[in-house]
Design an enzyme around this catalytic site. Structure first.
Site, mmCIF file in Angstrom:
data_model
loop_
_atom_site.group_PDB
_atom_site.id
_atom_site.type_symbol
_atom_site.label_atom_id
_atom_site.label_comp_id
_atom_site.label_asym_id
_atom_site.label_seq_id
_atom_site.Cartn_x
_atom_site.Cartn_y
_atom_site.Cartn_z
ATOM 1 N N ARG A 164 -3.686 2.974 8.479
ATOM 2 C CA ARG A 164 -3.941 1.668 7.865
ATOM 3 C C ARG A 164 -2.694 0.827 7.853
ATOM 4 N NH1 ARG A 164 -8.175 2.327 3.448
ATOM 5 N NH2 ARG A 164 -8.751 4.495 3.632
ATOM 6 N N GLY A 199 -8.638 -8.197 4.511
ATOM 7 C CA GLY A 199 -9.396 -8.349 5.746
ATOM 8 C C GLY A 199 -8.582 -8.764 6.942
ATOM 9 N N LYS A 215 0.830 -1.199 0.000
ATOM 10 C CA LYS A 215 0.000 0.000 0.000
ATOM 11 C C LYS A 215 0.869 1.256 0.000
ATOM 12 C CE LYS A 215 -3.809 -0.640 2.157
ATOM 13 N NZ LYS A 215 -4.589 -0.997 3.336
ATOM 14 N N CYS A 271 12.360 -35.984 -9.718
ATOM 15 C CA CYS A 271 11.060 -36.623 -9.936
ATOM 16 C C CYS A 271 10.245 -36.739 -8.654
ATOM 17 C CB CYS A 271 11.231 -37.988 -10.598
ATOM 18 S SG CYS A 271 12.154 -39.144 -9.581
ATOM 19 N N MET A 285 -5.868 -7.170 8.340
ATOM 20 C CA MET A 285 -5.324 -6.135 9.213
ATOM 21 C C MET A 285 -6.397 -5.063 9.445
ATOM 22 S SD MET A 285 -2.327 -7.379 9.579
ATOM 23 C CE MET A 285 -1.285 -6.070 10.153
ATOM 24 N N TYR A 322 15.999 -30.976 -15.978
ATOM 25 C CA TYR A 322 14.543 -31.043 -16.138
ATOM 26 C C TYR A 322 13.874 -31.278 -14.789
ATOM 27 C CZ TYR A 322 14.872 -36.108 -15.612
ATOM 28 O OH TYR A 322 15.099 -37.354 -15.111
ATOM 29 N N SER A 347 18.417 -38.788 -11.093
ATOM 30 C CA SER A 347 17.133 -38.133 -10.874
ATOM 31 C C SER A 347 16.949 -38.025 -9.363
ATOM 32 C CB SER A 347 16.005 -38.946 -11.498
ATOM 33 O OG SER A 347 14.778 -38.295 -11.237
ATOM 34 N N ARG A 376 -3.486 -1.210 -6.583
ATOM 35 C CA ARG A 376 -2.587 -2.356 -6.473
ATOM 36 C C ARG A 376 -2.990 -3.365 -7.545
ATOM 37 N NH1 ARG A 376 -5.285 -4.637 -0.870
ATOM 38 N NH2 ARG A 376 -7.360 -4.759 -1.718
ATOM 39 N N HIS A 397 -15.547 -9.662 1.430
ATOM 40 C CA HIS A 397 -14.506 -10.578 1.893
ATOM 41 C C HIS A 397 -14.610 -11.939 1.195
ATOM 42 C CE1 HIS A 397 -12.759 -13.529 4.732
ATOM 43 N NE2 HIS A 397 -11.805 -12.611 4.793
HETATM 44 C C1 PEP Z 1 11.101 -39.892 -4.388
HETATM 45 O O1 PEP Z 1 11.487 -40.515 -3.401
HETATM 46 O O2 PEP Z 1 11.195 -38.658 -4.489
HETATM 47 C C2 PEP Z 1 10.486 -40.587 -5.517
HETATM 48 C C3 PEP Z 1 10.158 -39.944 -6.606
HETATM 49 O O3 PEP Z 1 10.196 -41.907 -5.348
HETATM 50 P P1 PEP Z 1 8.944 -42.467 -4.532
HETATM 51 O O4 PEP Z 1 8.058 -41.301 -4.251
HETATM 52 O O5 PEP Z 1 8.330 -43.468 -5.408
HETATM 53 O O6 PEP Z 1 9.612 -43.026 -3.332
#
Ligand code: PEP
Ligand code: MG
Length: 919
Positions: free
Chosen positions: A113, A122, A43, A873, A124, A893, A806, A357, A475
Site C-alpha cells: 500500500r 482514493g 500510514k 491588510c 493511491m 496584527y 500596514s 489515523r 469516496h
Molecule cells: C493591498 O494592496 O494589499 C491592499 C490591501 O489594498 P487594495 O487591495 O485596496 O489595493
C-alpha cells in the site's frame, strides 16, 4: 582532537541513519514511530506506533518516502543496496510470520500500500494478496482447507495487480468475471464455487497475457518489486497531482510503501472486515461509528459493491471481537488525543488492526469534537485549538435551508447524510460538465452513481455531491467531508442514466440542468430550487437567535475564546461600511485594519457627486463637489468608529484610479451615437460629450501603475483635505459623546518618503484646523501602506514619518512578481500545473519573495521607530498559512475580511503555539 572524533562519529552516525531505507514493525516492536511521518508516511508511522503500543497489528515493513524520490531521480531504477535492505526485511517478516513468499506449503501473502505524509483518499493504489501464484494458491487452499477462499484471493490479486501494476482496464477482468457468472446462472459473486473461480483465474491470466504479451508474473519477488514501483508511479498520476494541487501539498514529499502480512476477512462467516471512527465524523457526536462486512476484503467496504452493515451489528454477531475493538479504539483515541479513523479485519474471530489515523471530519464535527474532548478532560483547551483546521470554521458559516420552506417541499428520496450543509443547484452527471457549467457561473450539484478519484475537479466546483451507491466511508463521503461540500451518498432509489442525461426516482425524471436540492445533515433530497439561509452562527450574531438556542454557536465561541488566550497577533477586519464593521466586531475583530474610503463613493446617489468632482475643471468646482461628499463620508466614518467601540480604525485615503468611477468609454460612445442619431441635441448630450472627453483624458495604459494611490492625493490635495476633515469631525463628535476613538489615517502606495511627507502635512494641517473649529482634541495617527517594493526597501526612511505601517500584500505581490492582479487568472493555472508556482501567491503569501520584503520592511521600519505598529491588510491577512508567516515576521496584527475573522483568530493562535514550540 577529541572533539573532531566525536563530530566525525556523529556525522557518520547521521549518514548511517540517513541510509536506512526500510523500517520494520511487528511482534510488539517497531523501528519507527508516530513522529516519523515525513519518512514513513502517515500510514507507516501509524502502523509503527500501533505496533509499539502492543496492538494486534500484522507485521510488515515500510519503504521510506526517500526511496520514492530516489525512484524519480534515477528514472525508475532503485539502487541494489536498497533492494538488499528490502530483501532482508522480507526475510525477517517471513521468519516472524512462519511463512514464506511463494511457498507451496505455507505461503506468505502481503499487501502493498502507498502512504504519503498526508492522507490522500482514493488517490493511491493498493494491492492485496501479493505472493500468490499457481503453486502458492494450492498451498493456501491446503492450509485453510478452503479452496474457494484460496482461488477467490488469487483472482482478486490478479485483477488488482493487472489493473494497478500492468495498467489493464478493470472492465477487461469484469467482463470475464460476468461471463463466468452468467454461464453458471450466479447472481452474487459469493455464489461462485472453487471450480468456477479456478476458471475465472485462468481467464484472468489469459487477459494479462493477451494485453501485455507476457504471462502473469509467477515469481512473488518480481511481483513485489513491480508492485512497489507501481505505487511510486501512482504518486505522479494525474488524480494524485490534481489532489495535491487543490490542497497545496508539494510533489517532492513522495510516498512510502507499506508491505504487510495479509490477514483475511474473507475466510468465511467467522471473518469480517470493516472501517470506523471513534466519533461520528459528520456530526461530531460521541458514538462508535462505522461499517463492516462479513466474509469480505477491505476494498468491498469502500467500493460500495455490497452495502455494509452498521458496526453495532458486530456486537451481536461477534461480541468478543467487538468488545476488543471498542477497547482498542478507545485507547487509540486517548493515545493520539484525536478522533481515530481505523480499519480492521477479523480473521476467524481474531481481531487485527490494519490502520489508524486522525479521522477527517466536517467543520461542524471538528468544533463539536474539540469542545467535547475538553469537557471530557481528554485534551486541554490549548490542544483543542490545534485540533481544528481554521478553514473548518468557514464551513460553519455556510448557509442552510429555511426549515419551513424545506418542510413544505416533498422529499423524493433519502440517502446517507455524509457531509452537512445545504446544496441546491442544476444537476450535472459528470465532473467535466460540473467544471464547464460552473465556469459559466452556474451553481451545480454533481450527481453520480458513485464518485471516483477522477471526479475530484468536478466535486471541487459543485455545490454538493449526491451519489446512488456507497456508504458513509465511500469516496464521495470522505472527500465531500474533507472539502466541506454538502454530500448525500447511497441514495439507492436514484436511477442514474448518464447516457440519456437524466435521473429517475420514484416516478420523477430530472434532466441535466434541472434543479435539485439536498440537505447534507438529514440526507433528504428534493426536486426544487431552494434558497438557503444564513448559518445558525450568523443568526445568533444578527440577533435572530439567542446564543442559548444554538449549541454550535456556544461551542464556536468557546473555541475561539480559547484561541484568543493563546494568540499574540491582533485581529482586525477590512470593512468599509458600518454594517460590515458591526459584523466584524461580532466575529471578534478588535479594530479595522483597512477602510477603503472609495468604496463609500459607490453608495446610493453618491456616484454623480464623485463624477462631478472628477469632471471639475477648476479647483473651486472640485471643492464644491467635495463639500457635498463630506457629510456622507463623515456619517460613514462615524458609523464605523462606533461599531468598533473604541478599537483602532485605520482609514485609507482615496486609492484607485479615478476612471473607475466613470462610465466605460465604449458605453459612452454608443450612447452618444444613439442620441445623435435620434437628433437629441441639448444639455444632456453636451454633458455626455464632456464626460467622454474626460474619460479619454483619464485613460491610462496601465491604470494599476498609473494615477492612483498617494499620487492622487498629491495632485488633488483637496481630496485628502476633505477626507481628513470628515474623519476628524466624526472622531470629535464621538469624543463629545464619550466614545474614545483613535483614527489611523493611512496613505496608500507610498514608495518614496517625500510622498508621505507631502500628504502628512496636508492631514496635520486640516486636522488641527478641524479640531480647533470643533473645540475638541482627539488623538490620531498618520501612517502608510507598504505595498510598493521601494517602500519596503526604504522602510527606515518612511518610518521616520509614518507612525504605523500596514502591508498591502495584494499590491506588493502584484509589484514583486510583476503579475497584474486582474490578469493573473489567464496563466496561473498553467503555472500551477507546471509546478512553477505551488500556490496562488495572491491567496497565500510567497514567503521567499514577497515575504522577504515584508521582513525587510518590518526590520528597517522598526530600526528607525522601535514602537512602529505594523499590520497587514492584504487578502493574506485571512489565510492561515500566511498568518503563520506574519506571526514569525513579528507583525502586530492581521486584518481580514469580516467572514474570515474567526479563521484568522484560530490560525493566529495556532501560529503562536507552533512558533513557540520551536519553528
Ligand atoms: C493591498 O494592496 O494589499 C491592499 C490591501 O489594498 P487594495 O487591495 O485596496 O489595493
Ligand atoms: Mg493596495
Amino acid at each position: 582532537m577529541a572533539k573532531r572524533t566525536t563530530a566525525a562519529r556523529s556525522r557518520k552516525k547521521a549518514r548511517g541513519r540517513a541510509r536506512k531505507y526500510v523500517y520494520f514493525f511487528g511482534g510488539g516492536k517497531a523501528e519507527g514511530d508516530r513522529t516519523m511521518r515525513d519518512l514513513l508516511g502517515g500510514k507507516g508511522a501509524g502502523l509503527a506506533e500501533m505496533t509499539n503500543a502492543g496492538l494486534p497489528v500484522p507485521p510488515g515493513f515500510t519503504i521510506t518516502t526517500e526511496v520514492c524520490n530516489i525512484y524519480y531521480e534515477r528514472k525508475g531504477r532503485i539502487p541494489p543496496e536498497i533492494d538488499k535492505e528490502i530483501a532482508a526485511n522480507l526475510a525477517r517478516l517471513e521468519r516472524m510470520a512462519g511463512a514464506t513468499l511463494g511457498s507451496p506449503e505455507n505461503p506468505l501473502l502481503v499487501s502493498v500500500r502507498s502512504g504519503a505524509k498526508f492522507s490522500m483518499p482514493g488517490m493511491m493504489d493498493t494491492i492485496l494478496n501479493l505472493g500468490l501464484n499457481d503453486e502458492a494458491v494450492e498451498g493456501l487452499k491446503r492450509r485453510t482447507s478452503n479452496g474457494r477462499f484460496a482461488f477467490d484471493s488469487y483472482r482478486r490479486f490478479i485483477q488488482m495487480f493487472g489493473n494497478v501494476v500492468l495498467e489493464i482496464p478493470k472492465e477487461s477482468f469484469e467482463h470475464e468475471f460476468e461471463a463466468v457468472k452468467a454461464a453458471r446462472g450466479a447472481k452474487q459473486d459469493t455464489e461462485l464455487d472453487e471450480h468456477a473461480l479456478r476458471e475465472v483465474v485462468e481467464r484472468y491470466k489469459e487477459v494479462v497475457e493477451r494485453r501485455t504479451g507476457r504471462p502473469f508474473p509467477q515469481d512473488p519477488h518480481v511481483q513485489l518489486t513491480m508492485a512497489r514501483d507501481a505505487v511510486f508511479r501512482s504518486w505522479m498520476n494525474p488524480r494524485a497531482r490534481e489532489y495535491r494541487r487543490i490542497y497545496g501539498i508539494p510533489d517532492t514529499i513522495g510516498t512510502a510503501v507499506n508491505v504487510q502480512m495479509m490477514v483475511f476477512g474473507n475466510t468465511g462467516d467467522r471473518s469480517a472486515t470493516g472501517v470506523g471512527f471513534t466519533r461520528n465524523p459528520a456530526t461530531g457526536k460521541k458514538e462508535f461509528y462505522g461499517e463492516f462486512l462479513i466474509n469480505a476484503q477491505g476494498e468491498d467496504v469502500v467500493a460500495g459493491i455490497r452495502t455494509p452493515q452498521p458496526i453495532q451489528e458486530l456486537e451481536r454477531v461477534m461480541p468478543a471481537a467487538y468488545r476488543q475493538l471498542r477497547t482498542i479504539t478507545t485507547r487509540l483515541e486517548k493515545h493520539y488525543k484525536d478522533v481515530q479513523d481505523f480499519e480492521f479485519t477479523i480473521q476467524d474471530e481474531r481481531l487485527y488492526m490494519l490502520q489508524t489515523r486522525s479521522g477527517k471530519r466536517t467543520g461542524y464535527a471538528a468544533v463539536v469534537i474539540a469542545t467535547d474532548m475538553v469537557a471530557e478532560r481528554l485534551i486541554s483547551p490549548k490542544e483543542a485549538i490545534q485540533l481544528v483546521d481554521p478553514e473548518a470554521l468557514n464551513q460553519l458559516l455556510a448557509p442552510g435551508f429555511d426549515p419551513d420552506e424545506w418542510k413544505r417541499i416533498p422529499t423524493v428520496t433519502r440517502g446517507l447524510p455524509a457531509s452537512p450543509g445545504a446544496a441546491s443547484g442544476q444537476v450535472v452527471f459528470s465532473a467535466d460538465a460540473a467544471v464547464q457549467w460552473a465556469s459559466e457561473g452556474k451553481q451545480v450539484v454533481l450527481v453520480r452513481r458513485e464518485t471516483v478519484p477522477d471526479d475530484i475537479h468536478g466535486m471541487f466546483v459543485s455545490q454538493g455531491i449526491l451519489t446512488a451507491t456507497g456508504g458513509m466511508t465511500s469516496h464521495a463521503a470522505v472527500v465531500g467531508r474533507q472539502m466541506g461540500k454538502p454530500s448525500v451518498v447511497g441514495a439507492g432509489e436514484l436511477e442514474i442514466d448518464e447516457a440519456a442525461g437524466e435521473l429517475r426516482v420514484n416516478g420523477h425524471t430530472v434532466k441535466e440542468g434541472e434543479f435539485i436540492s439536498f440537505d447534507g445533515l438529514t440526507g433528504e433530497v428534493k426536486i426544487a430550487r431552494v434558497a438557503s439561509r444564513p448559518s445558525e452562527i450568523l443568526q445568533v450574531l444578527s440577533g435572530a437567535l439567542e446564543p442559548s438556542q444554538s449549541d454550535i454557536y456556544q461551542r464556536f465561541e468557546r473555541l475561539l475564546s480559547w484561541a484568543d488566550k493563546y494568540r499574540r497577533l491582533g485581529i482586525r477586519a477590512n470593512a468599509d461600511l458600518p454594517d460590515q464593521a458591526e459584523l466584524a466586531y461580532a466575529f471578534g475583530a478588535r479594530g479595522i485594519g483597512l477602510c477603503r474610503t472609495e468604496h463609500m463613493f459607490f453608495g446610493e446617489g453618491r456616484i454623480p457627486i464623485v463624477q462631478r468632482m472628477i469632471l471639475a475643471e477648476t479647483e473651486a468646482e472640485r471643492r464644491q463637489a467635495l463639500d457635498e461628499l463630506l457629510p456622507l463620508q463623515r456619517e460613514d466614518f462615524y458609523g464605523v468608529f462606533k461599531a468598533m467601540r473604541g478599537s483602532p480604525v485605520t482609514i485609507r485615503t482615496i486609492d484607485p484610479p479615478l476612471h473607475e468611477f466613470l462610465p466605460k468609454r465604449e458605453e459612452l460612445l454608443v450612447e452618444i451615437a444613439r442620441m445623435e442619431a435620434l437628433g437629441q441635441e441639448g444639455e444632456e448630450l453636451e454633458r455626455k460629450r464632456r464626460l467622454l472627453g474626460r474619460v479619454e483624458q483619464l485613460h491610462e495604459f496601465n491604470p494599476m501603475l498609473g494615477h492612483r494611490g498617494v499620487r492622487l492625493g498629491i495632485t488633488y490635495p483637496e481630496i485628502t483635505e476633505m477626507q481628513t476633515r470628515a474623519i476628524i469631525e466624526a472622531a470629535c463628535r464621538l469624543s463629545r459623546e464619550g466614545v474614545k476613538v483613535v483614527p489611523e489615517i493611512m496613505i496608500p502606495l507610498v514608495g518614496e518618503v517625500k510622498e508621505l511627507r507631502d500628504q502628512k502635512a496636508v492631514v496635520q494641517r486640516v486636522a488641527e484646523e478641524t479640531m480647533a473649529a470643533q473645540g475638541v482634541r482627539v488623538k490620531y495617527l498618520v501612517g502608510t501602506m507598504i505595498e510598493v517594493p521601494r517602500g519596503a526597501v526604504t522602510a527606515n526612511e518612511i518610518a521616520g514619518e509614518a507612525e504605523f505601517f500596514s502591508f498591502g500584500t495584494n499590491d506588493l505581490t502584484q509589484l514583486t512578481f510583476g503579475f497584474s492582479r486582474d490578469d493573473v487568472g489567464k496563466f496561473l493555472r498553467v503555472y500551477q500545473e507546471k509546478k512553477i508556482l505551488e500556490k496562488d501567491p495572491f491567496a497565500s503569501i510567497d514567503v521567499e519573495g514577497v515575504g522577504a520584503l515584508v521582513r525587510i520592511g518590518v526590520e528597517r521600519g522598526r530600526s528607525a521607530r522601535p514602537d512602529l505598529k505594523v499590520g497587514v491588510c492584504g487578502e493574506h491577512g485571512g489565510d492561515p498559512a500566511s498568518i503563520h508567516f506574519f506571526e514569525q515576521a513579528g507583525l502586530d496584527y492581521v486584518s481580514a475580511s469580516p467572514y474570515r475573522v474567526p479563521v484568522a483568530r484560530l490560525a493566529a493562535a495556532q501560529a503562536a503555539l507552533s512558533v513557540k514550540v520551536g519553528d
